[in-house]
Each structure stands twice: as structure tokens, then as C-alpha cells.
Write an enzyme that holds these catalytic residues in place. Structure first.
Site, PDB file in Angstrom:
ATOM      1  N   HIS A  46      -9.428  51.227  33.531  1.00 45.12           N
ATOM      2  CA  HIS A  46      -8.304  51.815  34.264  1.00 45.12           C
ATOM      3  C   HIS A  46      -7.546  52.778  33.363  1.00 45.12           C
ATOM      4  O   HIS A  46      -6.907  52.368  32.399  1.00 45.12           O
ATOM      5  CB  HIS A  46      -7.350  50.736  34.778  1.00 45.12           C
ATOM      6  CG  HIS A  46      -6.192  51.326  35.545  1.00 45.12           C
ATOM      7  ND1 HIS A  46      -6.230  51.522  36.908  1.00 45.12           N
ATOM      8  CD2 HIS A  46      -4.998  51.814  35.140  1.00 45.12           C
ATOM      9  CE1 HIS A  46      -5.106  52.092  37.305  1.00 45.12           C
ATOM     10  NE2 HIS A  46      -4.330  52.275  36.244  1.00 45.12           N
ATOM     11  N   HIS A  95      -5.690  56.107  39.478  1.00 44.26           N
ATOM     12  CA  HIS A  95      -6.792  55.764  38.563  1.00 44.26           C
ATOM     13  C   HIS A  95      -7.613  57.042  38.468  1.00 44.26           C
ATOM     14  O   HIS A  95      -8.064  57.549  39.511  1.00 44.26           O
ATOM     15  CB  HIS A  95      -7.590  54.589  39.154  1.00 44.26           C
ATOM     16  CG  HIS A  95      -8.762  54.114  38.344  1.00 44.26           C
ATOM     17  ND1 HIS A  95      -9.008  52.755  38.117  1.00 44.26           N
ATOM     18  CD2 HIS A  95      -9.787  54.779  37.749  1.00 44.26           C
ATOM     19  CE1 HIS A  95     -10.131  52.626  37.419  1.00 44.26           C
ATOM     20  NE2 HIS A  95     -10.623  53.840  37.180  1.00 44.26           N
ATOM     21  N   HIS A  97      -9.897  60.068  38.635  1.00 46.08           N
ATOM     22  CA  HIS A  97     -11.120  60.292  39.415  1.00 46.08           C
ATOM     23  C   HIS A  97     -11.412  61.783  39.487  1.00 46.08           C
ATOM     24  O   HIS A  97     -10.508  62.604  39.579  1.00 46.08           O
ATOM     25  CB  HIS A  97     -11.019  59.690  40.818  1.00 46.08           C
ATOM     26  CG  HIS A  97      -9.781  60.085  41.563  1.00 46.08           C
ATOM     27  ND1 HIS A  97      -8.565  59.482  41.334  1.00 46.08           N
ATOM     28  CD2 HIS A  97      -9.570  61.011  42.525  1.00 46.08           C
ATOM     29  CE1 HIS A  97      -7.656  60.026  42.119  1.00 46.08           C
ATOM     30  NE2 HIS A  97      -8.228  60.964  42.856  1.00 46.08           N
TER      31      HIS A  97
HETATM   32  P1  AMP Z   1      -6.569  62.072  45.258  1.00 46.09           P
HETATM   33  O1  AMP Z   1      -5.685  62.778  46.230  1.00 46.09           O
HETATM   34  O2  AMP Z   1      -7.248  62.999  44.306  1.00 46.09           O
HETATM   35  O3  AMP Z   1      -5.857  60.928  44.555  1.00 46.09           O
HETATM   36  O4  AMP Z   1      -7.747  61.476  46.126  1.00 46.09           O
HETATM   37  C1  AMP Z   1      -7.971  60.111  46.314  1.00 46.09           C
HETATM   38  C2  AMP Z   1      -9.247  60.004  47.091  1.00 46.09           C
HETATM   39  O5  AMP Z   1      -9.631  58.651  47.128  1.00 46.09           O
HETATM   40  C3  AMP Z   1      -9.130  60.482  48.559  1.00 46.09           C
HETATM   41  O6  AMP Z   1     -10.075  61.519  48.782  1.00 46.09           O
HETATM   42  C4  AMP Z   1      -9.455  59.219  49.360  1.00 46.09           C
HETATM   43  O7  AMP Z   1     -10.182  59.503  50.525  1.00 46.09           O
HETATM   44  C5  AMP Z   1     -10.260  58.409  48.371  1.00 46.09           C
HETATM   45  N1  AMP Z   1     -10.246  56.968  48.593  1.00 46.09           N
HETATM   46  C6  AMP Z   1      -9.167  56.173  48.727  1.00 46.09           C
HETATM   47  N2  AMP Z   1      -9.547  54.883  48.894  1.00 46.09           N
HETATM   48  C7  AMP Z   1     -10.898  54.877  48.855  1.00 46.09           C
HETATM   49  C8  AMP Z   1     -11.895  53.860  48.968  1.00 46.09           C
HETATM   50  N3  AMP Z   1     -11.574  52.577  49.149  1.00 46.09           N
HETATM   51  N4  AMP Z   1     -13.194  54.216  48.890  1.00 46.09           N
HETATM   52  C9  AMP Z   1     -13.538  55.510  48.718  1.00 46.09           C
HETATM   53  N5  AMP Z   1     -12.652  56.518  48.579  1.00 46.09           N
HETATM   54  C10 AMP Z   1     -11.348  56.210  48.662  1.00 46.09           C
HETATM   55 ZN    ZN Z   2      -7.648  51.157  38.315  1.00 44.30          ZN
END
Ligand code: AMP
Ligand code: ZN
Length: 122
Positions: A46, A95, A97
Site C-alpha cells: 500500500h 492506493h 494505480h
Molecule cells: P482514480 O480516479 O484514478 O482514483 O481511479 C480509480 C479507478 O478505480 C476508477 O477507474 C474505478 O473504476 C476503479 N475501481 C474502483 N473500485 C474498483 C474495483 N473494485 N475493481 C476494479 N476497479 C475499481
Molecule cells: Zn491499499
């Protein structure tokens, strides 16, 4: 980290469509497919944002992104790839990504299950 949805994905406490996994990172289909094959790569540890991730893990994430780009070209016939990474107030999930957004001259008309099957069999 408690209550972090992506840590729960890493720990397999909630389901996700995993397309790649190794000791350091995991990649899975984004729940909201902005385009066919929209994936996220996250570190297993994390860490919050770009300020917090180590250079070595960041390099590894980019290497995996390149491998997945080849996969998307072969499995989904994509014509390009956009990488996107949100931080701070731009970031919904706290987190780190990296978004992988395959781009198409002609968008394929595929269900999420069909996309997933094509990616994981390549
Ligand atoms: P961000 O705005 O960059 O923080 O994007 C977060 C991303 O996480 C969004 O595109 C969401 O659709 C995706 N997301 C949130 N929860 C999940 C989940 N459980 N599984 C897959 N994607 C997720
Ligand atoms: Zn995390």
C-alpha cells in the site's frame, strides 16, 4: 491497509478480473471500462501516490505496462495505449494505480467477459 479497496483486491478479499500478477504488482480490469481492456496496475504494497512509490517498483510497473501493451495488441488488436495516473485530489482510490487505456481506430464490440478471456489467454 484496512479499508483500502485495492489492498482487498491484492489480498483476494474481493473479486477482481486479474490479468497479471507477480511478487510486486497486480493488474486487473477496471470496474468501469472507459475503453475495452481498461486495466489498472497497482503495487502490492500500500502506497498512496507518485510521491510515495519507490523508483524500482515504478520501473517495474512500467515494464509490466509495456508487456500488457503487447498483450492488448495481440489479444484485442488495439492501435495505441494511453497511460494515466492520478494523484492527490485527482485520485479517487488512495492506493497508487496506473491506468492502461487501450486505444482503437475501430473500437471492438466485446463484453467485459470476452475482453477478459482474450487478455488472459494471451
Ligand atoms: P482514480 O480516479 O484514478 O482514483 O481511479 C480509480 C479507478 O478505480 C476508477 O477507474 C474505478 O473504476 C476503479 N475501481 C474502483 N473500485 C474498483 C474495483 N473494485 N475493481 C476494479 N476497479 C475499481
Ligand atoms: Zn491499499
Amino acid at each position: 491497509m484496512d479499508n483500502c479497496i485495492f489492498c482487498k483486491i491484492v489480498n483476494k478479499e474481493i473479486n477482481s478480473k486479474i490479468v497479471y500478477e507477480d511478487d510486486l504488482v497486480i493488474a486487473f480490469l477496471d470496474l468501469n471500462q472507459d475503453c475495452p481492456g481498461h486495466c489498472l496496475i497497482i503495487p502490492k504494497e500500500h502506497v498512496l501516490s507518485l510521491h510515495d512509490i519507490s523508483e524500482s517498483v515504478l520501473n517495474h510497473i512500467l515494464k509490466v505496462a509495456n508487456e500488457l501493451y503487447y498483450n492488448f495488441e495481440n489479444s484485442l488488436n488495439c492501435d495505441g495505449l494511453t497511460l494515466l495516473q492520478n494523484n492527490g485530489c485527482a485520485q479517487d482510490v488512495k492506493h497508487f494505480h496506473l491506468h492502461l487505456l487501450p486505444k482503437y481506430l475501430k473500437k471492438p464490440d466485446l463484453s467485459v467477459d470476452e475482453i477478459y478471456t482474450k487478455i488472459i489467454t494471451k
